[in-house]
Enzyme design. Structure first.
Site, PDB file in Angstrom:
ATOM      1  N   ASP A  82       0.816  -1.222   0.000  1.00 26.92           N
ATOM      2  CA  ASP A  82       0.000   0.000   0.000  1.00 26.92           C
ATOM      3  C   ASP A  82       0.847   1.267   0.000  1.00 26.92           C
ATOM      4  O   ASP A  82       2.017   1.270   0.379  1.00 26.92           O
ATOM      5  CB  ASP A  82      -0.961   0.014   1.189  1.00 26.92           C
ATOM      6  N   GLU A 140      -0.587  -2.103   5.201  1.00 24.39           N
ATOM      7  CA  GLU A 140       0.310  -2.002   6.357  1.00 24.39           C
ATOM      8  C   GLU A 140       0.192  -0.650   7.037  1.00 24.39           C
ATOM      9  O   GLU A 140       0.384  -0.533   8.243  1.00 24.39           O
ATOM     10  CB  GLU A 140       1.755  -2.237   5.908  1.00 24.39           C
TER      11      GLU A 140
END
Length: 395
Positions: A82, A140
Site C-alpha cells: 500500500d 500495512e
C-alpha cells in the site's frame, strides 16, 4: 558451476525487471485496503512465472505457494503493497499518476523485490525441499492493518518461519540492518473528553474549568513514563491534540485531548490504558468534572525471533560480507509485521537504500522520498539466500 554462482546469475538476470516493476507500481500507487489494481498486477505477474499456487486471502492481498519436490520447512516471505495519502514532489518520469497518493515508504520496492524472488524460486523448484510462501500484504499503513486479516484467512497455516524486509532511507546503500529482540514499538492511540461547566471568563468561580483540568491531565500523564514504569522499558506517551473553547472570553464546558502511546513490552502495552484512566479519573473527580475515555490498541511491538535473526545474520555475513552487517537500534515506529510474528517466529530486516551522492536522503513519508534502486537487488539476494539457508539446503 556452483549452486551459489548459478543463483547469483539468476538474481542478476532479474534485476532490470525488478526495477521496472518497482517503477510501474510507484507510478500507480493505491491506498490501504484499496490496492485492487496493485494486487491484480502482482497476480498476473505471478501467473507468468508458472509453478505457483496463487490465491487471494483477502480482497486486495495475494498469496503464492511454491511447493518443492521433497518435504521440508515452510518459509514465508512478506512484502507490503500500500501507498500513502501524500502529494509527491519528485520529478522523475515514473512519478505518481494518482493525485494525492504516493509510495512514500518503499512498499513499491518491497513488492517488486518479492516478485523477483518468486520468479527465481520458480526457476529452481526442483531443488526446493519444503515450501516457499510469498505473501503480498495489503494495508500495512492503516490500522487495524492487513497482516492480521491475512493471518485470520489462514495465510500462515503450516508456516515455520517468516521473513520481512524494509527499504530504509536512513541506512546507506549496501548495508543490511538486523535487530535481535524488540525492533519496532507497539503503537496505540487515546482520546479523552473532559466535561466541566462553562461560563464567563470573568467568573471562573462559577465554572468547572476543563482547560485547567486538562492541563493537569497532560502534565500528569508523563508521570507514567517517569515514575510508574521501569526506566529500562522504553515508553513514549505523547499528547498530540488539545481542543477546547471557541471564544476568548468564555470558559468552555468541555475539552478533548488525544495522543499516542509507543512501547516495546507487550505486557506494558496492555497495562498502559489503566494507568492513563486512573490519572484522568482522579484529576476530574478532584475538580468536580466528568470524563470519557477511549483507548485504541494498534500494532503490537515487532519482536524479532533470536534464532531466525541469527540465521539471517549468518546469511548477511556470508553473502554480503561482515562489513555490510549493521545492528539496528529499536525505533519507536510501528509495523503490522508484528501480527505475523505473534503466530510464527520471524525477523524483520532493513535494506540500506540511502545514497547521499544521488540526493536520496529524504525520510520515509516525505513528499520527496525515494530509494536507490540498486538496493532492490540486495533485497532479492537476501530473500533468496536467506530462504535457502532456512530450508537447510546445501549450496
Amino acid at each position: 558451476m556452483s549452486q551459489t554462482i548459478m543463483i547469483d546469475d539468476l538474481i542478476e538476470a532479474v534485476k532490470d525487471e525488478v526495477i521496472a516493476w518497482r517503477r510501474y507500481l510507484h507510478k500507480y500507487p493505491e491506498l490501504s485496503f484499496q490496492e485492487e489494481k496493485t494486487a491484480q498486477f502482482v497476480y498476473e505477474k505471478l501467473q507468468t512465472f508458472g509453478e505457483l499456487e496463487i490465491s487471494r486471502p483477502t480482497k486486495t492481498s495475494i498469496m503464492a505457494r511454491l511447493i518443492g519436490q521433497q518435504p521440508g520447512k515452510v518459509i514465508a516471505l512478506r512484502a507490503d503493497m500500500d501507498a500513502l495519502p501524500i502529494v509527491e514532489e519528485n520529478d522523475f518520469d515514473f512519478v505518481s499518476q494518482n493525485s494525492g497518493v504516493m509510495h512514500a515508504c518503499g512498499h513499491d520496492g518491497h513488492t517488486a523485490m518479492l516478485l523477483g524472488t518468486a520468479k527465481i524460486f520458480t526457476q529452481i523448484k526442483e531443488q526446493i525441499k519444503g515450501e516457499v510462501r510469498f505473501l503480498f500484504q495489503h494495508a500495512e499503513e492503516l490500522p487495524p492493518g492487513g497482516a492480521q486479516e491475512m493471518v485470520r484467512a489462514g495465510a500462515l497455516d503450516g508456516v515455520d518461519m517468516i521473513i520481512g524486509t524494509h527499504l530504509l532511507s536512513t541506512l546507506p546503500l549496501g548495508k543490511i540492518g538486523l535487530g535481535y529482540g524488540p525492533i519496532m514499538a507497539g503503537a496505540d492511540t487515546f482520546n479523552i473528553t473532559l466535561v466541566g461547566k462553562g461560563g464567563h471568563a470573568s467568573q471562573p468561580e462559577l465554572t468547572v474549568d476543563p482547560i485547567a483540568i486538562g492541563t493537569q491531565v497532560v502534565s500528569n500523564l508523563q508521570h507514567i513514563v517517569s515514575r510508574y514504569r521501569d526506566a529500562q522499558d522504553a515508553l513514549v506517551i505523547s499528547v498530540t491534540q488539545f481542543h477546547g473553547g471557541s471564544a476568548i472570553n468564555v470558559i468552555p464546558s468541555k475539552v478533548s485531548i488525544g495522543g499516542s502511546v509507543r512501547s516495546f513490552n507487550p505486557q506494558q502495552q496492555v497495562e498502559i490504558p489503566n494507568f492513563i484512566e486512573r490519572i484522568v479519573k482522579g484529576i476530574t473527580e478532584a475538580h468536580g468534572a466528568t470524563y470519557e475515555f477511549d483507548y485504541q490498541f494498534g500494532y503490537a511491538p515487532t519482536i524479532n525471533d533470536e534464532e531466525v535473526t541469527r540465521l539471517m545474520d549468518e546469511t548477511v555475513c556470508e553473502v554480503f560480507g561482515e562489513e555490510s552487517r549493521e545492528i539496528l537500534k529499536p525505533i519507536m515506529g510501528s509495523e503490522d509485521f508484528s501480527a505475523f510474528q505473534e503466530v510464527v517466529p520471524g525477523t524483520y530486516i532493513g535494506i540500506g537504500a540511502r545514497n547521499e551522492e544521488k540526493g536520496i536522503i529524504y525520510p520515509h513519508h516525505h513528499p520527496k522520498f525515494t530509494v536507490d534502486e540498486q538496493a532492490l537487488q540486495n533485497g532479492v539476494k537476501l530473500y533468496v539466500h536467506g530462504t535457502l539457508k532456512m530450508l537447510n539446503l546445501t549450496y
